[in-house]
Scaffold this motif. Structure first.
Motif, PDB file in Angstrom:
ATOM      1  N   GLY A   1      45.094  -9.597 -56.132  1.00 18.64           N
ATOM      2  CA  GLY A   1      45.101  -8.183 -55.198  1.00 18.64           C
ATOM      3  C   GLY A   1      46.084  -7.481 -55.742  1.00 18.64           C
ATOM      4  N   GLU A   2      47.406  -7.631 -56.533  1.00 21.70           N
ATOM      5  CA  GLU A   2      48.389  -6.890 -56.837  1.00 21.70           C
ATOM      6  C   GLU A   2      47.860  -5.999 -57.763  1.00 21.70           C
ATOM      7  OE1 GLU A   2      53.042  -7.519 -57.315  1.00 21.70           O
ATOM      8  OE2 GLU A   2      51.750  -9.094 -58.153  1.00 21.70           O
TER       9      GLU A   2
ATOM     10  N   ASN B   1      46.308  -1.371 -38.365  1.00 21.75           N
ATOM     11  CA  ASN B   1      45.516  -2.751 -38.147  1.00 21.75           C
ATOM     12  C   ASN B   1      45.835  -3.628 -39.473  1.00 21.75           C
ATOM     13  OD1 ASN B   1      43.895  -1.948 -36.144  1.00 21.75           O
ATOM     14  ND2 ASN B   1      42.409  -0.856 -37.250  1.00 21.75           N
ATOM     15  N   ARG B   2      47.142  -3.371 -39.941  1.00 18.14           N
ATOM     16  CA  ARG B   2      47.933  -4.058 -40.997  1.00 18.14           C
ATOM     17  C   ARG B   2      47.514  -5.646 -40.931  1.00 18.14           C
ATOM     18  NH1 ARG B   2      52.761  -3.347 -44.229  1.00 18.14           N
ATOM     19  NH2 ARG B   2      53.454  -5.310 -44.750  1.00 18.14           N
ATOM     20  N   ASP B   3      47.899  -6.299 -39.856  1.00 19.80           N
ATOM     21  CA  ASP B   3      47.564  -7.780 -39.490  1.00 19.80           C
ATOM     22  C   ASP B   3      46.143  -8.088 -39.913  1.00 19.80           C
ATOM     23  OD1 ASP B   3      48.547 -10.602 -38.828  1.00 19.80           O
ATOM     24  OD2 ASP B   3      46.849 -10.083 -37.177  1.00 19.80           O
ATOM     25  N   ALA B   4      45.072  -7.297 -39.281  1.00 18.64           N
ATOM     26  CA  ALA B   4      43.874  -7.694 -39.555  1.00 18.64           C
ATOM     27  C   ALA B   4      43.193  -7.475 -40.936  1.00 18.64           C
ATOM     28  CB  ALA B   4      42.748  -6.874 -38.573  1.00 18.64           C
ATOM     29  N   LEU B   5      43.822  -6.704 -41.492  1.00 17.28           N
ATOM     30  CA  LEU B   5      43.411  -6.010 -43.198  1.00 17.28           C
ATOM     31  C   LEU B   5      44.106  -7.267 -44.007  1.00 17.28           C
ATOM     32  CD1 LEU B   5      43.720  -2.281 -43.549  1.00 17.28           C
ATOM     33  CD2 LEU B   5      41.757  -3.730 -43.017  1.00 17.28           C
ATOM     34  N   THR B   6      45.292  -7.668 -43.582  1.00 16.82           N
ATOM     35  CA  THR B   6      46.063  -8.599 -44.353  1.00 16.82           C
ATOM     36  C   THR B   6      45.143 -10.052 -44.295  1.00 16.82           C
ATOM     37  OG1 THR B   6      47.969  -7.908 -44.150  1.00 16.82           O
ATOM     38  CG2 THR B   6      48.069 -10.262 -44.575  1.00 16.82           C
ATOM     39  N   ARG B   7      44.839 -10.252 -42.977  1.00 17.60           N
ATOM     40  CA  ARG B   7      43.814 -11.559 -42.912  1.00 17.60           C
ATOM     41  C   ARG B   7      42.636 -11.550 -43.846  1.00 17.60           C
ATOM     42  NH1 ARG B   7      42.554 -11.472 -37.650  1.00 17.60           N
ATOM     43  NH2 ARG B   7      43.894  -9.818 -36.959  1.00 17.60           N
ATOM     44  N   PHE B   8      42.001 -10.192 -43.665  1.00 15.98           N
ATOM     45  CA  PHE B   8      40.798 -10.061 -44.486  1.00 15.98           C
ATOM     46  C   PHE B   8      41.050 -10.366 -45.963  1.00 15.98           C
ATOM     47  CE2 PHE B   8      38.697  -7.009 -47.366  1.00 15.98           C
ATOM     48  CZ  PHE B   8      37.523  -7.479 -47.410  1.00 15.98           C
ATOM     49  N   GLY B   9      42.493  -9.741 -46.713  1.00 14.77           N
ATOM     50  CA  GLY B   9      42.696  -9.883 -47.853  1.00 14.77           C
ATOM     51  C   GLY B   9      42.855 -11.383 -48.184  1.00 14.77           C
ATOM     52  N   ARG B  10      43.400 -12.194 -47.316  1.00 18.05           N
ATOM     53  CA  ARG B  10      43.820 -13.639 -47.536  1.00 18.05           C
ATOM     54  C   ARG B  10      42.375 -14.351 -47.479  1.00 18.05           C
ATOM     55  NH1 ARG B  10      46.688 -14.806 -43.245  1.00 18.05           N
ATOM     56  NH2 ARG B  10      48.532 -13.867 -44.223  1.00 18.05           N
ATOM     57  N   ALA B  11      41.469 -13.977 -46.627  1.00 16.52           N
ATOM     58  CA  ALA B  11      40.248 -14.680 -47.105  1.00 16.52           C
ATOM     59  C   ALA B  11      39.713 -14.359 -48.278  1.00 16.52           C
ATOM     60  CB  ALA B  11      39.346 -14.208 -45.745  1.00 16.52           C
ATOM     61  N   MET B  12      39.742 -13.087 -48.855  1.00 19.58           N
ATOM     62  CA  MET B  12      39.267 -12.805 -50.105  1.00 19.58           C
ATOM     63  C   MET B  12      39.892 -13.422 -51.240  1.00 19.58           C
ATOM     64  SD  MET B  12      36.594 -10.885 -49.890  1.00 19.58           S
ATOM     65  CE  MET B  12      36.430 -10.788 -51.431  1.00 19.58           C
ATOM     66  N   ALA B  13      41.117 -13.703 -50.915  1.00 23.47           N
ATOM     67  CA  ALA B  13      41.906 -14.378 -51.919  1.00 23.47           C
ATOM     68  C   ALA B  13      41.453 -15.785 -52.007  1.00 23.47           C
ATOM     69  CB  ALA B  13      43.487 -14.050 -51.734  1.00 23.47           C
ATOM     70  N   LYS B  14      41.471 -16.200 -50.866  1.00 23.61           N
ATOM     71  CA  LYS B  14      40.859 -17.789 -51.067  1.00 23.61           C
ATOM     72  C   LYS B  14      39.278 -17.836 -51.840  1.00 23.61           C
ATOM     73  CE  LYS B  14      43.130 -19.088 -46.737  1.00 23.61           C
ATOM     74  NZ  LYS B  14      42.802 -19.549 -45.297  1.00 23.61           N
ATOM     75  N   ALA B  15      38.509 -16.996 -51.384  1.00 24.03           N
ATOM     76  CA  ALA B  15      37.150 -16.830 -52.181  1.00 24.03           C
ATOM     77  C   ALA B  15      37.381 -16.748 -53.596  1.00 24.03           C
ATOM     78  CB  ALA B  15      36.450 -15.821 -51.405  1.00 24.03           C
ATOM     79  N   MET B  16      38.395 -15.692 -54.100  1.00 27.03           N
ATOM     80  CA  MET B  16      38.392 -15.703 -55.541  1.00 27.03           C
ATOM     81  C   MET B  16      38.924 -16.861 -56.335  1.00 27.03           C
ATOM     82  SD  MET B  16      37.892 -12.727 -56.727  1.00 27.03           S
ATOM     83  CE  MET B  16      37.611 -10.897 -56.342  1.00 27.03           C
ATOM     84  N   VAL B  17      39.785 -17.630 -55.510  1.00 28.55           N
ATOM     85  CA  VAL B  17      40.402 -19.012 -56.022  1.00 28.55           C
ATOM     86  C   VAL B  17      39.296 -19.848 -56.274  1.00 28.55           C
ATOM     87  CG1 VAL B  17      41.656 -20.792 -55.625  1.00 28.55           C
ATOM     88  CG2 VAL B  17      42.482 -18.630 -55.305  1.00 28.55           C
ATOM     89  N   PHE B  18      38.343 -20.059 -55.170  1.00 31.11           N
ATOM     90  CA  PHE B  18      37.276 -21.088 -54.952  1.00 31.11           C
ATOM     91  C   PHE B  18      36.264 -20.520 -56.211  1.00 31.11           C
ATOM     92  CE2 PHE B  18      33.119 -22.331 -53.963  1.00 31.11           C
ATOM     93  CZ  PHE B  18      33.307 -23.452 -53.288  1.00 31.11           C
TER      94      PHE B  18
ATOM     95  N   GLN C   1      41.614 -11.262 -62.187  1.00 36.13           N
ATOM     96  CA  GLN C   1      41.846 -11.095 -60.724  1.00 36.13           C
ATOM     97  C   GLN C   1      43.282 -11.973 -60.425  1.00 36.13           C
ATOM     98  OE1 GLN C   1      40.426  -9.803 -58.698  1.00 36.13           O
ATOM     99  NE2 GLN C   1      38.474  -9.133 -59.508  1.00 36.13           N
ATOM    100  N   GLY C   2      43.899 -12.643 -61.276  1.00 37.79           N
ATOM    101  CA  GLY C   2      45.137 -13.364 -61.143  1.00 37.79           C
ATOM    102  C   GLY C   2      45.026 -14.438 -60.106  1.00 37.79           C
ATOM    103  N   VAL C   3      43.960 -15.266 -60.356  1.00 37.63           N
ATOM    104  CA  VAL C   3      43.797 -16.443 -59.286  1.00 37.63           C
ATOM    105  C   VAL C   3      43.653 -17.743 -60.322  1.00 37.63           C
ATOM    106  CG1 VAL C   3      42.928 -15.355 -57.503  1.00 37.63           C
ATOM    107  CG2 VAL C   3      41.265 -16.126 -59.332  1.00 37.63           C
TER     108      VAL C   3
END
Length: 361
Positions: free
Chosen positions: A307-308, A235-252, A297-299
């Motif tokens: 996330g790194e 489920n690599r793609d789905a986990l990547t999309r989850f991570g991207r949503a979380m990254a956006k939330a962190m930046v916000f 968090q690196g944002v």
């Protein structure tokens, strides 16, 4: 000295040896094409330390990334690990101990995005306590969110590393929120085994705290979002999309923490503290809690990479667990973490999210 592994955590990672549900399966997809992801987090109550999860939902970042995230809360990281290992949830937000123990026991848990850049657990004492060091703990009452929490694990570990018997301490489950604060204010505990955002919540309530220095935790990795190895692969793609949503939330949240806290209150009204203070005072206290989690968090502008995980820090954490007796031997850090998803997770316009955050109420 002889150090004992924590039997409770070790038992958790062996659960899949007989559990039928441990096998992986194709992820559920909603009628509108979103991948359903079950996420388990360790917290007795929703609080501002988890506001970014609310931001990702409220600001439609999960929806934009075509994931339908269903979050469940558990009293401890041990329970979160159990859920992931048994296949009851796809992703677990957890600290390092169950992941390290799981690797040694043959259960593959792998971090794919960091959330706790630093070690988050430590020991602090409330004002009026006569505890001044770890060596003062025998015979004392230590408040923890739950007996199986990472805070309990850390207190036990710290005591064993000093040659002390954790059985000489009485662990008092004090939960979170008002229950936790009342237990501390009423003098039911002499010391606390909590973590960074929990301590900020306590301080917001006007309770003075003094940390007990544990030098061996400097420079350690704290933990993050983990999945079983086969789930990560399939489920690599789905986990990547989850991570991207979380990254956006962190930046916000980094750009507008006040709006992030309000997003949390909107989705989880119970997370808003009941206080006699003004709305501004309550909000200010909650922003302080959120900023504890945003640190590192690196944002922030100029970094733009969420996330790194640092191999040196993960390696140091594994060495610490070996020294503490939680695992019998060390292993390569890459056995329990991967940064392979991080480049794709961070493929979005950071400036666009910051602009939206600035304009948010």
């Amino acid at each position: 000295m002889k150090l004992k592994s924590l039997a409770g955590l070790a038992a958790v990672v062996l659960a899949c040896s007989t559990a039928v549900s441990c096998g992986s399966s194709d992820p559920e997809v909603t009628a509108d094409g979103r991948t359903v992801l079950k996420v388990a987090i360790a917290t007795p109550t929703w609080n501002a330390g988890f506001a970014t999860l609310a931001v990702a939902e409220a600001r439609k970042y999960f929806a934009e990334e075509k994931v339908d995230v269903r979050i469940s809360t558990f009293a401890s990281g041990t329970q979160v690990a159990q859920q992931v290992i048994a296949g009851q949830t796809d992703i677990g937000l957890m600290t390092a101990e169950p992941v390290g123990i799981g690797q040694e026991k043959g259960t593959s848990l792998v971090y794919f995005a960091g959330y706790y850049p630093k070690w988050i657990a430590n020991i602090q004492v409330p004002e009026g306590s006569d505890v001044r060091s770890i060596r003062d703990l025998p015979g004392k009452r230590v408040g923890v969110t739950a007996v199986a929490s990472s805070g309990t694990t850390f207190v036990r570990t710290a005591m064993e590393m000093e040659g002390l018997d954790p059985a000489t301490v009485k662990f008092i489950p004090i939960g979170g929120g008002a229950e936790q604060l009342n237990a501390i204010k009423s003098g039911k505990v002499d010391a606390l085994g909590l973590w960074d955002t929990q301590y900020q919540i306590v301080e917001n309530a006007g309770i003075g705290l003094t940390p007990i220095k544990i030098g061996s935790t400097d420079g350690l990795f704290g933990g993050g979002f983990a999945a079983k190895g086969d789930v990560l692969k399939e489920n690599r793609d789905a986990l990547t999309r989850f991570g991207r949503a979380m990254a956006k939330a962190m930046v916000f949240a980094e750009e507008n923490p006040e709006a992030a806290v309000r997003d949390l209150w909107g989705l989880h009204p119970e997370a808003k503290p009941q206080s006699s203070g003004s709305e501004e005072e309550i909000l200010d206290g909650q922003v302080k809690v959120l900023k504890v989690r945003l640190d590192g968090q690196g944002v922030e502008p100029g970094k733009d990479r969420w996330g790194e995980m640092d191999e040196k820090a993960v390696t140091a954490t594994i060495a610490f667990m070996k020294q503490a007796g939680l695992i019998k031997k060390t292993f390569p850090a890459t056995d329990i973490y991967t940064n392979d998803l991080i480049p794709e997770i961070n493929k979005f316009d950071f400036s666009e999210i910051r602009a939206a955050a600035k304009a948010a109420e």
